[in-house]
Motif scaffolding. Structure first.
Motif, short mmCIF file in Angstrom:
data_model
loop_
_atom_site.label_atom_id
_atom_site.label_comp_id
_atom_site.label_asym_id
_atom_site.label_seq_id
_atom_site.Cartn_x
_atom_site.Cartn_y
_atom_site.Cartn_z
N MET A 1 0.82 -1.21 0.00
CA MET A 1 0.00 0.00 0.00
C MET A 1 0.85 1.26 0.00
N PHE A 2 1.92 1.26 0.80
CA PHE A 2 2.79 2.43 0.91
C PHE A 2 4.07 2.16 0.12
N ARG A 3 4.13 2.71 -1.09
CA ARG A 3 5.30 2.52 -1.93
C ARG A 3 5.27 3.55 -3.03
N GLY A 4 6.45 3.83 -3.58
CA GLY A 4 6.51 4.74 -4.71
C GLY A 4 6.71 6.19 -4.30
N SER A 5 6.17 7.09 -5.09
CA SER A 5 6.35 8.53 -4.89
C SER A 5 5.26 9.09 -4.01
N MET A 6 5.64 9.49 -2.82
CA MET A 6 4.72 10.09 -1.86
C MET A 6 5.08 11.58 -1.76
N VAL A 7 4.24 12.44 -2.26
CA VAL A 7 4.57 13.86 -2.27
C VAL A 7 4.45 14.45 -0.87
N ALA A 8 5.49 15.17 -0.45
CA ALA A 8 5.42 15.95 0.79
C ALA A 8 4.72 17.26 0.44
N LEU A 9 3.42 17.25 0.52
CA LEU A 9 2.58 18.29 -0.07
C LEU A 9 2.75 19.65 0.61
N VAL A 10 2.88 20.70 -0.22
CA VAL A 10 2.89 22.06 0.31
C VAL A 10 1.48 22.41 0.80
N THR A 11 1.41 23.38 1.69
CA THR A 11 0.12 23.89 2.17
C THR A 11 -0.11 25.27 1.56
N PRO A 12 -1.00 25.41 0.59
CA PRO A 12 -1.21 26.72 -0.04
C PRO A 12 -1.82 27.73 0.92
N MET A 13 -1.38 28.97 0.78
CA MET A 13 -1.87 30.06 1.61
C MET A 13 -2.21 31.26 0.74
N LYS A 14 -3.05 32.13 1.27
CA LYS A 14 -3.39 33.36 0.59
C LYS A 14 -2.46 34.48 1.06
N ALA A 15 -2.58 35.63 0.42
CA ALA A 15 -1.71 36.76 0.75
C ALA A 15 -1.85 37.19 2.20
N ASP A 16 -3.03 36.97 2.79
CA ASP A 16 -3.23 37.34 4.20
C ASP A 16 -2.80 36.22 5.14
N ASN A 17 -2.18 35.15 4.58
CA ASN A 17 -1.66 34.00 5.33
C ASN A 17 -2.74 33.05 5.84
N SER A 18 -3.98 33.26 5.43
CA SER A 18 -5.00 32.24 5.71
C SER A 18 -4.78 31.07 4.75
N LEU A 19 -5.30 29.92 5.08
CA LEU A 19 -5.11 28.74 4.23
C LEU A 19 -6.00 28.83 2.99
N ASP A 20 -5.46 28.45 1.85
CA ASP A 20 -6.16 28.53 0.58
C ASP A 20 -6.74 27.16 0.26
N TRP A 21 -7.98 26.95 0.68
CA TRP A 21 -8.59 25.63 0.54
C TRP A 21 -8.85 25.28 -0.93
N ASP A 22 -9.20 26.26 -1.74
CA ASP A 22 -9.44 25.99 -3.17
C ASP A 22 -8.16 25.50 -3.84
N ALA A 23 -7.04 26.17 -3.56
CA ALA A 23 -5.77 25.74 -4.15
C ALA A 23 -5.38 24.36 -3.66
#
Length: 292
Positions: A1-23
């Motif tokens: 189940m756990f194998r291959g390329s596992m992306v260490a995903l970035v957390t998108p943010m907006k200019a005001d530093n709130s989290l960008d859920w759409d992105a």
């Protein structure tokens, strides 16, 4: 189940530093389309150190809900406080993450016994598969092979993300843990040789930018097609270096913004990529055929 390329995903943010859920939603779908084999949500690259507990748990929940079993979701739930790491790991289980990734407690500089007791307590308290995460360059503590061996005997602890960049360390670990213990590279620059020597995959920063290449390289390695995989790695090699021109995730967030995937917003004390590094990173992206 756990194998291959596992992306260490970035957390998108907006200019005001709130989290960008759409992105974030768009990124998750893009990774699945591009062939990424698994997503690590809110690890180091996801700015775990600057998200509050509520945000941290919410990112994990949203990613797990959206993926909905299509690929594995591993939740970054480590902390330098054992009680905080335990709380995050419980939240990840409740969010239906497939596993958790727990970095060694940073800044405190615990002893090997402290590392053992920290991870043992969390593994025995929360019934979810757990990966150890050793990255002494960021935490100021190195989990030694003998400690990993002790923890490998604990139920729920199924493997390790080893980010020392040392292939000797991989071989030392292989000699002291069970055959089914999982090894993930945490260093893009040495990931090919790490997998060639027995690793089952990598948890990758580079995969944020070129997920299709990282996934294909891992697939070829798992099929023992080393020379074909090496050709792909050579295309990515400038990226492996350029994405660490400044502290991760500063360069990768700029790269993702340059690709139009999200803004380059990042939380203090981290700052946007210095102007002097941008042309080098852009050249590395072009060398990997990234569309800008």
């Amino acid at each position: 189940m756990f194998r291959g390329s596992m992306v260490a995903l970035v957390t998108p943010m907006k200019a005001d530093n709130s989290l960008d859920w759409d992105a974030l939603h768009k990124l998750v779908e893009w990774h699945i389309e591009q062939g990424t084999h698994g997503i690590v949500a809110v690890g180091t690259t996801g700015e775990s150190a600057t998200l509050n507990m509520q945000e941290h748990a919410e990112v994990i929940r949203k990613v797990a809900d959206q993926v909905n079993g299509r690929i594995p979701v591993i939740a970054g739930t480590g902390a330098n406080s054992t009680s905080e790491a335990l709380e995050l790991t419980l939240a990840a289980k409740e969010a239906n993450a497939d596993a958790c990734l727990l970095v060694t407690p940073y800044y405190n500089k615990p002893s090997q016994e402290g590392l053992y007791l920290h991870h043992k307590l969390i593994a025995e308290s929360v019934a979810i598969p757990q990966l150890l995460y050793n990255v002494p360059g960021r935490t100021a503590v190195d989990m030694l092979p003998e400690t990993v061996a002790r923890l490998a005997a604990v139920d729920n602890i199924i493997g390790i993300k080893e980010a020392t960049g040392s292939l000797d360390r991989l071989q030392q670990l292989q000699a002291v843990v069970p055959d089914d213990f999982l090894f993930f590279s945490g260093d893009d620059g040495t990931a090919l040789d790490f997998m060639r020597l027995g690793g089952c995959g990598e948890i990758s920063v580079t995969a944020n930018v070129v997920p299709h290449l990282t996934a294909k390289m891992c697939e070829l390695l798992l099929e023992d097609k080393v020379e074909e995989a090496r050709k792909i790695d050579e295309r990515m090699r400038p990226l492996h270096s350029a994405l660490f021109l400044e502290a991760n995730p500063i360069p990768v967030k700029w790269a993702m913004a340059r690709m139009g995937m999200m803004s380059e917003a990042i939380r203090l004390p981290l700052t946007p990529l210095a102007e002097s590094y941008r042309s080098t990173l852009e050249s590395a992206m072009l060398a990997a055929d990234v569309s800008l």
